[in-house]
Scaffold this active site. Structure first.
Site, PDB file in Angstrom:
ATOM      1  N   ARG A 185       0.758  -1.062   0.160  1.00  0.00           N
ATOM      2  CA  ARG A 185      -0.122  -0.111   0.110  1.00  0.00           C
ATOM      3  C   ARG A 185       0.820   1.241   0.199  1.00  0.00           C
ATOM      4  O   ARG A 185       2.108   1.136   0.502  1.00  0.00           O
ATOM      5  CB  ARG A 185      -0.818   0.074   1.346  1.00  0.00           C
ATOM      6  CG  ARG A 185      -2.254  -0.903   1.073  1.00  0.00           C
ATOM      7  CD  ARG A 185      -2.970  -0.883   2.349  1.00  0.00           C
ATOM      8  NE  ARG A 185      -2.269  -1.202   3.552  1.00  0.00           N
ATOM      9  CZ  ARG A 185      -1.975  -0.378   4.524  1.00  0.00           C
ATOM     10  NH1 ARG A 185      -2.241   1.020   4.295  1.00  0.00           N
ATOM     11  NH2 ARG A 185      -1.182  -0.516   5.496  1.00  0.00           N
ATOM     12  N   LYS A 330      -8.471  -2.453   1.640  1.00  0.00           N
ATOM     13  CA  LYS A 330      -8.251  -1.696   2.686  1.00  0.00           C
ATOM     14  C   LYS A 330      -9.153  -0.136   2.377  1.00  0.00           C
ATOM     15  O   LYS A 330      -9.486   0.482   3.148  1.00  0.00           O
ATOM     16  CB  LYS A 330      -6.672  -1.399   2.725  1.00  0.00           C
ATOM     17  CG  LYS A 330      -6.052  -2.693   3.633  1.00  0.00           C
ATOM     18  CD  LYS A 330      -6.621  -3.050   4.829  1.00  0.00           C
ATOM     19  CE  LYS A 330      -5.919  -4.187   5.392  1.00  0.00           C
ATOM     20  NZ  LYS A 330      -6.560  -4.790   6.555  1.00  0.00           N
ATOM     21  N   HIS A 349     -10.628  -3.784  13.334  1.00  0.00           N
ATOM     22  CA  HIS A 349      -9.638  -4.418  12.459  1.00  0.00           C
ATOM     23  C   HIS A 349      -8.942  -5.654  13.349  1.00  0.00           C
ATOM     24  O   HIS A 349      -8.055  -5.501  14.204  1.00  0.00           O
ATOM     25  CB  HIS A 349      -8.262  -3.488  12.406  1.00  0.00           C
ATOM     26  CG  HIS A 349      -7.366  -4.093  11.571  1.00  0.00           C
ATOM     27  ND1 HIS A 349      -5.950  -3.634  11.597  1.00  0.00           N
ATOM     28  CD2 HIS A 349      -7.364  -5.264  10.502  1.00  0.00           C
ATOM     29  CE1 HIS A 349      -5.301  -4.250  10.550  1.00  0.00           C
ATOM     30  NE2 HIS A 349      -5.991  -5.161  10.000  1.00  0.00           N
ATOM     31  N   SER A 367       1.139  -6.633  12.817  1.00  0.00           N
ATOM     32  CA  SER A 367       2.011  -7.647  12.332  1.00  0.00           C
ATOM     33  C   SER A 367       3.035  -8.376  13.330  1.00  0.00           C
ATOM     34  O   SER A 367       3.787  -7.492  14.000  1.00  0.00           O
ATOM     35  CB  SER A 367       2.598  -6.879  11.053  1.00  0.00           C
ATOM     36  OG  SER A 367       3.514  -7.880  10.538  1.00  0.00           O
ATOM     37  N   LYS A 371      -1.606 -12.863  15.813  1.00  0.00           N
ATOM     38  CA  LYS A 371      -3.104 -12.624  15.475  1.00  0.00           C
ATOM     39  C   LYS A 371      -3.676 -13.829  14.730  1.00  0.00           C
ATOM     40  O   LYS A 371      -4.661 -14.515  14.838  1.00  0.00           O
ATOM     41  CB  LYS A 371      -3.350 -11.385  14.855  1.00  0.00           C
ATOM     42  CG  LYS A 371      -4.840 -11.239  14.727  1.00  0.00           C
ATOM     43  CD  LYS A 371      -5.368  -9.641  14.063  1.00  0.00           C
ATOM     44  CE  LYS A 371      -4.811  -9.681  12.999  1.00  0.00           C
ATOM     45  NZ  LYS A 371      -5.388  -8.422  12.120  1.00  0.00           N
ATOM     46  N   THR A 372      -2.865 -13.939  13.591  1.00  0.00           N
ATOM     47  CA  THR A 372      -3.519 -15.132  12.619  1.00  0.00           C
ATOM     48  C   THR A 372      -3.185 -16.232  13.223  1.00  0.00           C
ATOM     49  O   THR A 372      -4.386 -17.156  13.091  1.00  0.00           O
ATOM     50  CB  THR A 372      -2.600 -14.936  11.417  1.00  0.00           C
ATOM     51  OG1 THR A 372      -2.810 -13.820  10.647  1.00  0.00           O
ATOM     52  CG2 THR A 372      -3.298 -16.053  10.160  1.00  0.00           C
ATOM     53  N   ASP A 386      -9.753 -10.806   9.585  1.00  0.00           N
ATOM     54  CA  ASP A 386      -8.921  -9.500   9.480  1.00  0.00           C
ATOM     55  C   ASP A 386     -10.023  -8.254   9.664  1.00  0.00           C
ATOM     56  O   ASP A 386      -9.586  -7.326  10.628  1.00  0.00           O
ATOM     57  CB  ASP A 386      -8.378  -9.337   8.238  1.00  0.00           C
ATOM     58  CG  ASP A 386      -7.348  -7.976   8.225  1.00  0.00           C
ATOM     59  OD1 ASP A 386      -6.739  -7.855   9.090  1.00  0.00           O
ATOM     60  OD2 ASP A 386      -7.487  -7.375   7.226  1.00  0.00           O
ATOM     61  N   ARG A 451       1.530 -12.382  -1.040  1.00  0.00           N
ATOM     62  CA  ARG A 451       0.188 -12.582  -0.509  1.00  0.00           C
ATOM     63  C   ARG A 451      -0.567 -13.680  -1.192  1.00  0.00           C
ATOM     64  O   ARG A 451      -0.239 -13.691  -2.396  1.00  0.00           O
ATOM     65  CB  ARG A 451      -0.505 -11.178  -0.401  1.00  0.00           C
ATOM     66  CG  ARG A 451      -0.128 -10.367   0.509  1.00  0.00           C
ATOM     67  CD  ARG A 451      -0.384 -10.105   1.930  1.00  0.00           C
ATOM     68  NE  ARG A 451       0.004  -9.066   2.786  1.00  0.00           N
ATOM     69  CZ  ARG A 451      -0.339  -8.644   3.864  1.00  0.00           C
ATOM     70  NH1 ARG A 451      -1.355  -9.460   4.391  1.00  0.00           N
ATOM     71  NH2 ARG A 451       0.095  -7.803   4.617  1.00  0.00           N
TER      72      ARG A 451
END
Length: 667
Positions: A185, A330, A349, A367, A371-372, A386, A451
């Site tokens: 991004r 996003k 988020h 990051s 979390k994942t 997410d 990704r």
């Protein structure tokens, strides 16, 4: 020679004497009869096709293509013909692509121009905005723009491989693509129109992610994007939904120049059924992705050839100068951060999962915090990884897919993601073997930000539809490389708000002389780049919902213990999983607690499966003075970060702001 009686009038006979065939079987002798007929195989029906083109047309079974009539026609579906219905759909798309300053919208026609030699005879619509006699007619008004509408993944594969350089099928069936020069991004190039509607509602100024632009500049960029899209022979149009809660879902239309972008959004948004598409109507929000075409750098507010622009009043987004697909994902998340709170719905988020008894947990974390990993639990259902909404109906996933990091991906560590990379999945900027097409996930030659985008149904334990009851636990994850935060703390509502607004983690950065020091990172609401309003507004909504539905806040440190990075050890994942399990089961609520100094955190004295001595950081540091100094250092960083929020007052007599501030480090 004795003949088989059953074959007296036939064309062959078995030989009973003389030479034998293979394996001792009698030979078959054929008896050719005098005939003028042409020899043919009559075992099947004759082919209907007279030409190769006809043969190819027979290969494809006819199916009902998705169509989208404009508003006001839903009640008359049964009374209108398929051709009229298609005209209404194309009129809606033509209106979306219409210029705001010239005479007409484009002439649009459905289908790939490469497969339609008689395209001008097909159903098409020209959308008039003004009287064409008042304006000079341009060449673009004389051409057709072909609309490839809501194509299936298989069709988009064909389009990408045939027309887009850098598109390949990997060994597992995923579509490998390249996003061009931009592989991430561009937050500094993101702009939001500041107008009467947004001036007092959005978060502007120091620390805010929203960089302003005026509406005139937005329209200049919109015109540039629309002109580019209209100049193409074909564009891809997706009509899809955001938010699995049907009461609060948003209709979005994405107009793009690349099949890759269309497949990406097909995966990431919620896919309508054919019946839902029939009643889609006018979209609530539209994206114009002209990313292959740069913005004009001499346009006001532009700082590079890339520009990602949001106009919340017009409900439109324009992308110029970047082909990175994550900008669309996003960008829509930012839109939801604006639209949902206006409906008293909290946009988050976060990851989200649910136990078999219906207990829902939210996972926040930047990051590298896990979390994942921690929200993916084979003993629990995945609601989403997410983006979520928390309404009066409960929690719901905003998206229809997952956008997972691929760098160093392995089947052992992330089996669900590994197995989801198959046909229909888009993998961005990965490197693969030229012959076998096997992806090397450790390879970073294109970018570290590799990704994979896939539908959420590709995850075995995904809960479909992606909705659940009100959350029972709110888990804030931090990878504390300073090593002073406890492995787990139970938070009060005010503390939950404070740490939610702070959005803390610590990264480890290498220096030239080899010394590695932790670098504190703060991201408001654990997603500062995407929030639109002031963080305290989201925090107040979180507090209100947690209080109303009896949710508990937790701060979980997945970072270091017994010293900062370089001297201490990272907390074992097995211990963190035991902590998360104790939160899910509710046993941690009944534990005995003590209170830490400086941050005032409530920490349990015992958790099954976790060594008690690591629960309190003071027990693990051999150098107590170094511990206290590091604790005060981190507390000072928290205080400094929070200064930017002090000038924003909310609640009666500013008590809410004061309550949040008092919940931070005290020394």
């Amino acid at each position: 020679m004795a003949q088989n009686k059953g074959a007296e009038n036939g064309r062959f006979s078995f030989t009973r004497t003389g030479s034998m065939g293979r394996q001792g079987l009698p030979k078959i002798q054929t008896h050719h009869e005098a005939t003028s007929e042409v020899c043919h195989d009559d075992s099947g029906t004759p082919m209907k096709a007279k030409t190769i083109d006809e043969l190819h047309s027979l290969q494809k079974k006819k199916s009902s293509q998705p169509t989208t009539p404009i508003n006001g026609t839903q009640g008359a579906f049964a009374a209108i013909s398929e051709e009229d219905r298609q005209k209404q759909q194309l009129q809606s798309i033509s209106a979306s692509l219409a210029s705001l300053t010239r005479e007409t919208g484009p002439k649009v026609v459905k289908g790939d121009p490469a497969t339609k030699s008689d395209g001008q005879k097909a159903t098409h619509v020209e959308h008039h905005l003004y009287d064409a006699s008042l304006f000079g007619v341009s060449d673009s008004a004389l051409k057709f723009t072909h609309i490839l509408y809501n194509l299936s993944p298989a069709e988009l594969y064909e389009q990408a491989i045939k027309y887009e350089k850098g598109s390949f099928i990997t060994a597992t069936g995923a579509l490998a693509t390249l996003s061009g020069a931009k592989t991430g991004r561009s937050p500094r190039d993101k702009r939001v129109v500041k107008d009467e509607e947004t001036e007092n509602e959005l978060w502007w100024g120091k620390g805010a992610p929203n960089i302003e632009m005026d509406e005139h500049t937005f329209l200049v960029n919109r015109e540039r994007a629309v002109d580019y899209l209209n100049s193409l022979d074909k564009v891809y149009v997706n009509d899809q939904f955001l938010n699995w809660d049907p009461e609060h879902r948003i209709k979005v239309r994405i107009v793009s120049a690349r099949a890759y972008h269309s497949l990406f959004m097909h995966n990431m948004c919620i896919r309508p059924t054919p019946e839902e598409l029939l009643e889609f109507g006018t979209p609530d929000f539209t994206i114009y992705n002209a990313g292959q075409f740069p913005c004009n750098r001499y346009t006001h507010y532009m700082t590079s050839s890339t520009s990602v622009d949001l106009n919340l009043s017009r409900r439109e987004m324009v992308i110029l100068g970047t082909q990175y697909a994550g900008e669309m994902k996003k960008g829509l998340f930012s839109v939801m951060h604006y639209l949902m709170p206006k409906r008293q719905i909290l946009s988050l988020h976060s990851g989200c999962n649910m136990g078999k008894d219906g207990d829902v947990a939210l996972f926040f974390g930047l990051s590298g915090t896990g979390k994942t990993t921690l929200s993916t639990d084979h003993n629990r259902y995945l609601i989403g990884d997410d983006e979520h909404c928390w309404s009066n109906n409960g929690v719901s996933n905003i998206e229809g897919g997952c956008y997972a990091k691929c760098i160093d991906l392995s089947k052992d560590k992330e089996p669900d993601i590994w197995n989801a990379i198959k046909f229909g999945t888009v993998v961005e900027n990965v490197v693969f073997d030229e012959y076998t097409r096997e992806v090397d996930y450790s390879e970073k030659s294109v970018t570290e930000n590799t990704r994979a985008a896939y539908p959420i149904e590709y995850i075995p334990n995904a809960k479909i539809p992606c909705v659940g009851p009100h959350p029972k636990n709110v888990i804030l994850l931090a990878c504390d490389a300073f090593g002073v935060l406890p492995p787990v703390s139970k938070l009060s509502l005010a503390q939950t708000m404070y740490h939610f607004i702070s959005g803390y983690t610590a990264l480890v950065a290498g220096t030239e002389d080899g010394i590695k020091e932790p670098q504190a990172t703060f991201s408001a609401c654990f997603g500062a780049a995407f929030i639109m309003m002031h963080p305290t507004r989201y925090a107040a909504m979180l507090s209100e919902k947690m209080q109303k539905h009896g949710a508990t806040g937790w701060l979980v440190n997945t970072g270091w213990s017994a010293g900062r990075y370089g001297t201490g050890n990272r907390i074992k994942l097995a211990y963190t999983r035991k902590i998360i399990d104790a939160i899910h089961s509710g046993t941690l609520l009944n534990a005995s607690y003590t209170k830490t100094e400086v941050f005032g955190l409530e920490i349990p004295t015992e958790i099954e499966g976790v060594p008690s001595e690591i629960l309190d950081p003071t027990n693990t540091w051999s150098d107590k003075k170094a511990y206290k100094d590091t604790l005060l250092q981190l507390g000072g960083l928290f205080k400094k970060n929070f200064e930017v929020f002090l000038n924003h007052k909310i609640g009666k007599d500013n008590k809410l702001t004061e309550e949040i501030l008092a919940a931070g480090p005290n020394f």
